[in-house]
Design an enzyme around this catalytic site. Structure first.
Site, PDB file in Angstrom:
ATOM      1  N   ARG A   1       0.732  -1.563   0.107  1.00 26.89           N
ATOM      2  CA  ARG A   1      -0.281   0.051  -0.090  1.00 26.89           C
ATOM      3  C   ARG A   1       1.098   1.544   0.201  1.00 26.89           C
ATOM      4  NH1 ARG A   1      -2.186  -3.894  -1.039  1.00 26.89           N
ATOM      5  NH2 ARG A   1      -4.048  -4.756   0.016  1.00 26.89           N
TER       6      ARG A   1
ATOM      7  N   SER B   1     -10.380  -0.504   4.385  1.00 23.78           N
ATOM      8  CA  SER B   1      -9.969  -1.370   5.182  1.00 23.78           C
ATOM      9  C   SER B   1      -9.536   1.017   5.400  1.00 23.78           C
ATOM     10  CB  SER B   1      -8.993  -1.921   4.566  1.00 23.78           C
ATOM     11  OG  SER B   1      -9.002  -2.907   4.126  1.00 23.78           O
TER      12      SER B   1
ATOM     13  N   GLU C   1      -4.676   3.157   6.068  1.00 20.45           N
ATOM     14  CA  GLU C   1      -3.801   3.379   4.720  1.00 20.45           C
ATOM     15  C   GLU C   1      -5.207   4.695   3.731  1.00 20.45           C
ATOM     16  OE1 GLU C   1      -5.574  -0.678   3.149  1.00 20.45           O
ATOM     17  OE2 GLU C   1      -6.687   0.643   1.260  1.00 20.45           O
TER      18      GLU C   1
HETATM   19  C1  LIG Z   1     -15.469  -0.723  -0.689  1.00 20.49           C
HETATM   20  C2  LIG Z   1     -13.891  -0.696  -1.313  1.00 20.49           C
HETATM   21  C3  LIG Z   1     -12.856  -2.303  -1.010  1.00 20.49           C
HETATM   22  C4  LIG Z   1     -11.865  -1.271  -1.211  1.00 20.49           C
HETATM   23  N1  LIG Z   1     -11.105  -2.532  -1.393  1.00 20.49           N
HETATM   24  C5  LIG Z   1      -9.590  -2.049  -1.838  1.00 20.49           C
HETATM   25  C6  LIG Z   1      -9.125  -3.255  -2.324  1.00 20.49           C
HETATM   26  O1  LIG Z   1      -9.714  -4.278  -2.029  1.00 20.49           O
HETATM   27  N2  LIG Z   1      -7.408  -2.518  -1.728  1.00 20.49           N
HETATM   28  C7  LIG Z   1      -6.993  -1.482  -1.853  1.00 20.49           C
HETATM   29  O2  LIG Z   1      -5.578  -1.706  -3.100  1.00 20.49           O
HETATM   30  N3  LIG Z   1      -7.771  -0.807  -1.958  1.00 20.49           N
HETATM   31  C8  LIG Z   1      -8.792  -0.945  -1.706  1.00 20.49           C
HETATM   32  N4  LIG Z   1      -9.611   0.054  -1.499  1.00 20.49           N
HETATM   33  C9  LIG Z   1      -9.341   1.599  -1.421  1.00 20.49           C
HETATM   34  C10 LIG Z   1      -9.656   2.511  -3.266  1.00 20.49           C
HETATM   35  O3  LIG Z   1     -10.339   1.581  -4.043  1.00 20.49           O
HETATM   36  C11 LIG Z   1      -8.122   2.508  -3.971  1.00 20.49           C
HETATM   37  O4  LIG Z   1      -7.072   2.741  -2.971  1.00 20.49           O
HETATM   38  C12 LIG Z   1      -8.304   3.388  -5.316  1.00 20.49           C
HETATM   39  O5  LIG Z   1      -6.976   2.800  -5.995  1.00 20.49           O
HETATM   40  C13 LIG Z   1      -8.793   4.825  -4.694  1.00 20.49           C
HETATM   41  O6  LIG Z   1      -9.365   5.291  -5.911  1.00 20.49           O
HETATM   42  P1  LIG Z   1      -9.664   6.293  -6.417  1.00 20.49           P
HETATM   43  O7  LIG Z   1      -9.385   6.869  -7.506  1.00 20.49           O
HETATM   44  O8  LIG Z   1     -10.301   6.237  -5.842  1.00 20.49           O
HETATM   45  O9  LIG Z   1      -8.843   7.453  -5.427  1.00 20.49           O
HETATM   46  P2  LIG Z   1      -8.775   9.105  -4.759  1.00 20.49           P
HETATM   47  O10 LIG Z   1      -9.792   8.539  -3.255  1.00 20.49           O
HETATM   48  O11 LIG Z   1      -9.686  10.090  -5.546  1.00 20.49           O
HETATM   49  O12 LIG Z   1      -7.831   9.355  -4.013  1.00 20.49           O
HETATM   50  C14 LIG Z   1      -6.544   8.044  -3.481  1.00 20.49           C
HETATM   51  C15 LIG Z   1      -4.919   9.508  -3.376  1.00 20.49           C
HETATM   52  O13 LIG Z   1      -4.697   9.170  -4.545  1.00 20.49           O
HETATM   53  C16 LIG Z   1      -4.688  10.505  -5.291  1.00 20.49           C
HETATM   54  N5  LIG Z   1      -4.564  10.675  -6.985  1.00 20.49           N
HETATM   55  C17 LIG Z   1      -5.853   9.915  -7.466  1.00 20.49           C
HETATM   56  N6  LIG Z   1      -5.568  10.566  -8.203  1.00 20.49           N
HETATM   57  C18 LIG Z   1      -4.765  10.723  -9.121  1.00 20.49           C
HETATM   58  C19 LIG Z   1      -4.321  10.712 -10.097  1.00 20.49           C
HETATM   59  N7  LIG Z   1      -4.086  10.469 -10.962  1.00 20.49           N
HETATM   60  N8  LIG Z   1      -2.569  11.447  -9.868  1.00 20.49           N
HETATM   61  C20 LIG Z   1      -2.006  11.530  -8.817  1.00 20.49           C
HETATM   62  N9  LIG Z   1      -2.725  11.502  -7.569  1.00 20.49           N
HETATM   63  C21 LIG Z   1      -3.873  11.009  -7.511  1.00 20.49           C
HETATM   64  C22 LIG Z   1      -5.502  11.718  -4.480  1.00 20.49           C
HETATM   65  O14 LIG Z   1      -5.385  13.552  -4.323  1.00 20.49           O
HETATM   66  C23 LIG Z   1      -5.309  11.232  -3.682  1.00 20.49           C
HETATM   67  O15 LIG Z   1      -4.584  11.267  -1.918  1.00 20.49           O
HETATM   68  C24 LIG Z   1     -11.368   0.224  -1.531  1.00 20.49           C
HETATM   69  C25 LIG Z   1     -11.980   1.208  -1.299  1.00 20.49           C
HETATM   70  C26 LIG Z   1     -13.642   0.597  -1.035  1.00 20.49           C
HETATM   71  C27 LIG Z   1     -14.486   2.399  -0.944  1.00 20.49           C
END
Ligand SMILES: Cc1cc2nc3c(=O)[nH]c(=O)nc-3n(C[C@H](O)[C@H](O)[C@H](O)COP(=O)(O)OP(=O)(O)OC[C@H]3O[C@@H](n4cnc5c(N)ncnc54)[C@H](O)[C@@H]3O)c2cc1C
Length: 338
Positions: free
Chosen positions: A164, A238, A334
């Site tokens: 992570r 998580s 996380e």
């Molecule tokens: C129900 C659920 C289950 C999940 N299961 C998992 C799992 O199994 N494994 C796992 O690893 N994660 C999991 N996650 C967490 C999440 O899905 C991941 O971390 C995912 O990659 C976040 O993507 P996002 O586009 O929503 O990011 P955001 O929440 O929009 O951003 C996350 C971070 O990345 C930065 N960011 C976003 N896009 C960019 C970009 N293009 N350039 C630079 N920085 C950027 C943001 O500023 C922030 O700091 C889960 C979340 C939920 C709600």
């Protein structure tokens, strides 16, 4: 591309937290980013790069510019004897990319099915599930330096992927907008079904001929039964990372808690499931105001409706403290605290 003022971020985060962005702009191309970077408003304000908002907790209004990255596009770049090389832009929804791969027969990301969010955020924390991580297929990441506008291509080694973790969460925190991720997918699948309930679920589904589609379906089935759907109950998956302790500390804990699950790491340290630690502190399913750890998965904090970011943050800190008091183990979020 329009810069809007005082925009509610409620539809843009899976915790369903109400918070205002002072400024908000959506970028659909690299040129949009360049144009935005030329605006004085961009230079004068702090920035929050937003993907699907599924890994962040908005603890207060954002007094700056939110840049929602929505660059579309998936493209097969080339292939060799064993691999397909695919370029995916940051705005693509991660699970849509996984489904695209399954449809084409490109193997390697099927275990990562149904992880919310966009492709651009996936390298940030090296997303992982069911024994597979982004780093297993990611070969490069393209990004734009927020301060200079310079376009940089990071090799997978440059990204320093860990559990992570990546260079974008630490050394280059808030320095880059990820625009494209490059993947190397396998022509011949290398199935990984040994983790969690994947094998048992495939058996239950009576799958005799293993395929990437079957693995994906099994993962979707498990995830849908275990994790709360953010569309129904606000959450960010998580909340905490699983902590790692020294072998000696783990031995000491096992003497006191013989049933404690533990996973020895190649480094000699031992990983302990944060969910188990939180559950042992009596938090599982406990409701505190409008929030609380989920009844099926203590690691997932949920918004029962109307919770503020601060309320969830406070709960997380109370949980962290109680785990520290009971086990002497520090657990860390996380989820990105904004
Ligand atoms: C129900 C659920 C289950 C999940 N299961 C998992 C799992 O199994 N494994 C796992 O690893 N994660 C999991 N996650 C967490 C999440 O899905 C991941 O971390 C995912 O990659 C976040 O993507 P996002 O586009 O929503 O990011 P955001 O929440 O929009 O951003 C996350 C971070 O990345 C930065 N960011 C976003 N896009 C960019 C970009 N293009 N350039 C630079 N920085 C950027 C943001 O500023 C922030 O700091 C889960 C979340 C939920 C709600």
């Amino acid at each position: 591309m329009e810069v809007k003022s005082n925009i509610s971020l409620l539809p843009f985060n899976t915790f369903h937290i109400e918070a205002l962005a002072k400024y908000f702009a959506e970028v659909n191309t690299i040129e949009d980013i360049a144009a935005l970077q030329n605006e004085s408003l961009f230079k004068e304000n702090k920035k929050l790069i937003l993907g699907g908002g599924s890994n962040m907790l908005l603890t207060k209004d954002f007094d700056g510019l939110v840049v929602k990255v929505s660059i579309p596009g998936i493209e097969l770049e080339r292939e060799d004897l064993h691999h397909y090389y695919v370029k995916v832009n940051a705005g693509v929804v991660w699970h849509q990319f996984v489904l695209w791969c399954i449809d084409k027969g490109y193997a390697g990301v099927e275990n990562l099915s149904l992880i919310p969010g966009q492709v651009g955020a996936a390298p940030m924390q090296n997303i992982g599930a069911y024994g597979v991580e982004l780093k297993d297929t990611c070969v490069a990441v393209e990004a734009i330096n927020i301060n200079t506008g310079e376009q940089v291509k990071f090799s997978a080694a440059d990204c320093e992927f860990g559990y992570r973790e990546s260079v974008f969460k630490h050394r280059y925190k808030d320095e880059f907008i990820i625009t494209t991720v490059h993947f190397r997918l396998n022509k011949e699948p290398r199935f990984n079904v040994s983790y969690g309930d994947v094998k048992a679920t495939l058996d239950e589904m009576k799958v005799f001929d293993l395929s990437i589609k079957a693995v994906s379906d099994a993962v979707v089935k498990i995830r849908s039964s275990k994790l709360p759907d953010p569309a129904v109950l606000g959450n960010a998956g998580s909340f905490f990372k699983n902590p790692t302790v020294s072998f000696e500390k783990c031995k000491e804990l096992i003497e006191k808690y013989p049933l404690m699950p533990n996973y020895p790491q190649p480094t000699g340290d031992v990983k302990i499931p944060a969910g188990w630690l939180i559950e042992q502190c009596g938090w599982k399913g406990k409701r505190v105001g409008n929030t609380g750890p989920h009844a099926k998965q203590a690691l997932v904090l949920v918004n029962y409706g109307g919770a503020t970011g601060h309320e969830i943050y406070q709960l997380a800190m109370d949980i962290k403290q109680s785990v520290l008091d009971k086990f002497g183990v520090e657990i860390n979020p996380e989820v990105n605290l904004i």
